[in-house]
Design a protein around this motif. Structure first.
Motif, short mmCIF file in Angstrom:
data_model
loop_
_atom_site.label_atom_id
_atom_site.label_comp_id
_atom_site.label_asym_id
_atom_site.label_seq_id
_atom_site.Cartn_x
_atom_site.Cartn_y
_atom_site.Cartn_z
N LEU A 195 1.05 -1.57 0.10
CA LEU A 195 0.10 0.08 0.00
C LEU A 195 0.73 1.12 -0.40
N LEU A 196 0.69 2.11 -1.31
CA LEU A 196 1.11 3.24 -0.45
C LEU A 196 -0.25 4.73 -0.52
N TYR A 197 -0.76 5.36 0.53
CA TYR A 197 -1.88 5.75 0.28
C TYR A 197 -1.85 7.16 0.83
N VAL A 198 -1.90 8.15 0.38
CA VAL A 198 -1.65 9.63 -0.15
C VAL A 198 -2.30 10.58 -0.56
N GLU A 199 -1.77 11.69 0.20
CA GLU A 199 -3.49 13.12 0.07
C GLU A 199 -2.50 13.78 -1.12
N LEU A 200 -3.08 14.23 -2.51
CA LEU A 200 -3.13 14.90 -3.31
C LEU A 200 -3.61 16.35 -2.74
N PHE A 201 -3.14 17.04 -2.79
CA PHE A 201 -4.01 18.94 -2.54
C PHE A 201 -3.34 20.19 -3.16
N PHE A 292 -2.87 -10.41 -8.91
CA PHE A 292 -1.64 -9.94 -9.49
C PHE A 292 -1.86 -8.42 -9.59
N GLU A 293 -2.57 -7.55 -10.00
CA GLU A 293 -3.03 -5.76 -10.35
C GLU A 293 -2.35 -5.36 -9.49
N PRO A 294 -1.69 -4.36 -9.29
CA PRO A 294 -2.30 -2.94 -8.74
C PRO A 294 -2.98 -2.33 -8.91
N THR A 295 -3.53 -1.32 -7.93
CA THR A 295 -4.35 -0.52 -8.13
C THR A 295 -3.96 1.01 -7.99
N CYS A 296 -4.93 2.06 -8.42
CA CYS A 296 -4.90 3.44 -8.00
C CYS A 296 -6.39 4.13 -7.76
N ASN A 297 -6.62 3.75 -6.83
CA ASN A 297 -8.04 4.59 -6.17
C ASN A 297 -8.38 5.64 -5.79
N ILE A 298 -9.40 6.33 -5.96
CA ILE A 298 -9.46 7.37 -5.08
C ILE A 298 -10.32 7.42 -4.21
N CYS A 299 -9.44 7.41 -2.50
CA CYS A 299 -10.76 7.04 -2.00
C CYS A 299 -11.84 8.39 -1.63
N GLY A 300 -11.30 9.64 -1.47
CA GLY A 300 -11.96 10.36 -1.18
C GLY A 300 -12.20 12.03 -2.16
N PHE A 319 -8.24 18.76 -1.80
CA PHE A 319 -8.00 17.13 -1.58
C PHE A 319 -8.60 16.49 -2.27
N ALA A 320 -7.59 15.01 -2.38
CA ALA A 320 -8.37 14.16 -2.33
C ALA A 320 -7.61 12.57 -2.06
N LYS A 321 -7.51 12.05 -1.19
CA LYS A 321 -6.56 11.24 -1.12
C LYS A 321 -7.05 9.36 -1.74
N ILE A 322 -5.96 9.33 -1.80
CA ILE A 322 -5.11 7.72 -3.00
C ILE A 322 -4.89 6.65 -2.53
N ASP A 323 -5.42 5.43 -2.38
CA ASP A 323 -4.65 4.47 -2.09
C ASP A 323 -4.14 3.68 -3.68
N PHE A 324 -2.69 3.16 -3.21
CA PHE A 324 -2.09 2.59 -4.82
C PHE A 324 -2.30 1.14 -3.53
N GLY A 352 0.36 19.24 -3.85
CA GLY A 352 1.32 19.09 -3.10
C GLY A 352 1.19 17.10 -2.78
N ILE A 353 1.27 16.98 -1.83
CA ILE A 353 1.97 15.32 -1.39
C ILE A 353 2.15 15.19 -0.13
N ARG A 354 0.30 14.88 0.74
CA ARG A 354 0.84 14.21 2.01
C ARG A 354 0.89 12.54 2.40
N THR A 355 1.75 11.92 2.79
CA THR A 355 2.25 10.36 2.71
C THR A 355 1.07 9.65 4.20
N PHE A 356 0.08 9.17 4.09
CA PHE A 356 -0.63 9.05 5.29
C PHE A 356 -0.47 7.22 5.37
N GLY A 357 0.38 6.41 4.60
CA GLY A 357 0.40 4.62 5.09
C GLY A 357 1.17 4.04 3.64
N GLU A 358 2.06 3.57 4.27
CA GLU A 358 3.24 2.49 3.25
C GLU A 358 2.73 1.17 4.06
#
Length: 458
Positions: A195-201, A292-300, A319-324, A352-358
């Protein structure tokens, strides 16, 4: 042939259900720091009641880990990783029963956290309790490792396991989750995605403005939307350069596992109220993409006015929260660098990018003793083979507790196809809970026996 441990579990089912319902009354929401101390106190009380031992409450810098090491008759060590924190109950108006008042409706118990993860946590404690009550001793060493921050990304777990590696050491680990599929077959998972969880702003003016100013003042919302449109194409392919480069190729053995893995496509579509999967995929291609494939999902996405009626406003920020979800070979920190480089190269250095989880992706090899022991236990109990998958589509801190220390891990548990984890009306079936206790007790003996044989063969 009767099994005295299973008989004991059946006679004491009300005791174990009470353990679970009392636990689920505690709103242990780590994201809001609610009920966490109460959960730890409850677990301490339960360890004392079930095993007459004092659990260790270990500091992590955040919510503590509740730990206990119960000695057995051989030197094999099995660990159980679970978490006592749960997701927030929102949106509460969609619950049919109060989320923190466990309620029996038909054959199901409803409560927040009952499937993820308190049902499995209690089932494993109950299985070990039943063994000790009937046999008087354990065939192998058991370690319980209960975390309190899984639902917020296990932010302190890596440092904790580095500090307490001797407590983490085990021959195998039963991981936290587990479900039945739409055909009621038990699923066995051998890993998790990363997982990579980020917020783009994006930021605009220093205050919200009347929307009449939109003729001359730039909108951070439009700016963010344009940046988001760079991330995926119409076929769901992620467009970040280098994103797929490090993925470890799937093996022929993993392809065979996917062919045997079952997704009940029609039932799933009907259950979700949708007509088709992405790209109209079906069959083996659908399963490959899912596992088997990775994802790029907009959580909110959040910006401006979204309440009832209208408000003509030009927002000052968006703001947009995204999980890969990542697969083996992809490292979260590298994906983050690639994302930053891509946005900069496309003229979006202002985003901007903020990271919330890896988290790092993990897969256990199917030849491991613990995998064989789980499959044999399930086959003997249910009279049918489980639905085995190389990894779940979801994520957990498996790397920090298992692969980092060379410990194989496997998942199976008491949830069901419609347990609604992370959603309103989360539930488990009562009989799945009782069966889960019985199977876990049988597995402890099966695993111990198989480990003894392996060591004798060496």
């Amino acid at each position: 042939m009767t099994n005295p441990i299973h008989e004991y579990i059946e006679k004491n089912r009300d005791v174990y259900i009470n353990w679970l319902t009392e636990f689920c009354k505690i709103p242990s929401v780590a994201a809001q720091n609610r009920g966490m101390k109460e959960s730890v106190s409850y677990l301490e009380q339960l360890f004392n009641e079930a095993f007459n031992v004092d659990a260790e409450v270990l500091d992590t810098g955040g919510q503590p880990v509740v730990f206990s090491h119960l000695k057995g008759e051989t030197d094999t060590i099995l660990s159980f990783y679970n978490h006592y924190d749960v997701q927030p109950e929102d949106p509460i108006e969609l619950w049919n029963t109060p989320p923190f008042e466990p309620t029996l409706v038909g054959d199901r118990l409803y409560a927040r956290g009952i499937a993820d993860n308190k049902g499995n946590l209690i089932a494993r404690m109950a299985a070990v309790h039943a063994i000790k009550e009937v046999v008087g001793k354990l065939p192998i060493d058991i370690k319980f490792i209960f975390e309190g921050e899984e639902e917020i990304g296990s932010i302190n777990l890596g440092a904790f396991t580095d500090k307490h590696s001797e407590k983490i050491h085990a021959d195998g680990c039963v991981w936290e989750f587990g479900y039945r599929d739409a055909e009621n077959r038990l699923e066995v998972s051998l890993g998790v995605k990363g997982l990579l969880y980020v917020e783009l702003f994006a930021k605009g003016a220093n205050t919200d403005l009347h929307s009449a100013q939109a003729s001359i003042i730039g909108s951070p919302v439009w700016r963010l939307v344009k940046a988001l449109n760079l991330l995926k194409d119409s076929q769901d392919r992620i467009l970040i350069p280098g994103f797929y480069d490090d993925i470890i190729p799937i093996t022929e053995e993993e392809i065979q596992m996917i062919r045997q893995y079952n997704i009940s496509e029609i039932e799933l579509l009907e259950h979700l109220g949708i007509d088709n999967f992405i790209n109209n995929l079906t069959g083996e291609e659908l399963k490959k993409k899912h596992i088997f494939e990775p994802t790029c999902n907009i959580c909110g996405i959040q910006s401006g006015y979204t309440g009832e009626g209208s408000k003509t406003v030009l927002p000052s920020e968006a703001f947009a929260k995204i999980d890969f979800r990542l697969v083996p070979g992809q490292l979260p920190n590298k994906i983050l660098d690639l994302l930053r480089t891509y946005l900069d190269a496309e003229g979006f250095s202002d985003i901007g990018i903020r990271t919330f989880g890896e988290e790092i992706a993990v897969r256990t090899h199917p030849s491991e003793i613990i995998v064989k022991a789980v499959i044999e236990t399930i086959e003997e109990y249910t009279n049918q083979p489980p639905n085995v998958i190389p990894n779940t589509p979801g994520t957990g801190p498996m790397f920090e507790l298992t692969e980092k220390f060379g410990i194989p891990a496997v998942s199976f548990g008491v949830g069901n196809f419609s347990s609604y984890t992370h959603a309103p009306n989360e539930n488990i079936r009562v009989e799945d809970f009782i069966d889960g206790i019985k199977m876990m007790a049988s597995f402890v003996f099966k695993y111990g026996e198989m480990m003894v044989r392996r060591k004798e063969e060496k």
